[in-house]
Design a protein around this motif. Sequence first.
Motif, PDB file in Angstrom:
ATOM      1  N   PRO A  26       0.812  -1.221   0.000  1.00 52.37           N
ATOM      2  CA  PRO A  26       0.000   0.000   0.000  1.00 52.37           C
ATOM      3  C   PRO A  26       0.845   1.270   0.000  1.00 52.37           C
ATOM      4  CG  PRO A  26      -0.956  -1.604   1.496  1.00 52.37           C
ATOM      5  CD  PRO A  26       0.359  -2.170   1.052  1.00 52.37           C
ATOM      6  N   THR A  41      -5.605   3.259   1.056  1.00 49.37           N
ATOM      7  CA  THR A  41      -6.175   2.174   1.858  1.00 49.37           C
ATOM      8  C   THR A  41      -7.671   2.051   1.629  1.00 49.37           C
ATOM      9  OG1 THR A  41      -4.488   2.421   3.583  1.00 49.37           O
ATOM     10  CG2 THR A  41      -6.545   1.326   4.215  1.00 49.37           C
ATOM     11  N   PRO A  57      -4.856  -6.517   5.550  1.00 50.95           N
ATOM     12  CA  PRO A  57      -4.393  -5.262   6.168  1.00 50.95           C
ATOM     13  C   PRO A  57      -2.875  -5.240   6.317  1.00 50.95           C
ATOM     14  CG  PRO A  57      -6.350  -6.049   7.283  1.00 50.95           C
ATOM     15  CD  PRO A  57      -5.961  -7.128   6.306  1.00 50.95           C
ATOM     16  N   TYR A  58      -2.265  -4.182   5.823  1.00 53.38           N
ATOM     17  CA  TYR A  58      -0.818  -3.934   5.886  1.00 53.38           C
ATOM     18  C   TYR A  58      -0.005  -4.877   4.990  1.00 53.38           C
ATOM     19  CZ  TYR A  58      -2.563  -1.574  10.038  1.00 53.38           C
ATOM     20  OH  TYR A  58      -3.291  -0.803  10.896  1.00 53.38           O
TER      21      TYR A  58
END
Length: 211
Positions: A26, A41, A57-58
């Motif tokens: 990201p 995001t 996520p991440y």
Amino acid sequence: MSSAAIDDYLKTIYHHTEWQTERITPSQLASELGLAPSSVTEMVRKLAAQGLVTHRPYGPISLTAAGEHRAAAIIRRHRLIETWLVREFGYTWADVHEEAEILEHAISDRLLDGIDARLGRPRFDPHGDAIPDADGTVIREPFVLLADAPLGHCGRVLRVSDRVPGLLEALDEASVDVGSVVCVRGRELLDVGDRAVTLPAAAPAAIWLSA
């Protein structure tokens, strides 16, 4: 979110893994697009909800089959337009990108197919990037990044990134183009025929040779 915005995200994700295997993160995507990480995001969540990307996520981001198909279609448009502008209108490979960015969202599929036919169904754009065919298939030969090529390696220039300021102009001055046969003498030094060519410092990470 606009169709053009979705296409820009998908195109950037697709482009990131064309010439190397690491998936885009990201933060890298935000940097490439020049956007705030929080905006990226949120957009990635929306793309995932539409079935165009997969993402934890991440973690890194990958295109789904549907996302890759759509990305390949817009990449095909962009690269055919670049090739058309260079061949038919005298643009240089250094000044064609921005024009293609505008036109890729404007021309019809009928006109695009006409351009493809007129150009003889080219496989590569002026920078050496593969042009996907109508079903998204691309053909590439084995390659090596100049930065990873051993001393003495000889090969054809397969691809030059258009993202490095001044690089394309410097290669023009040195008469080095896609298809040129070069031999590696040093990290920033090539033999081109009987000439020694000194490259800009950023060149080794932006030029790919046949393996």
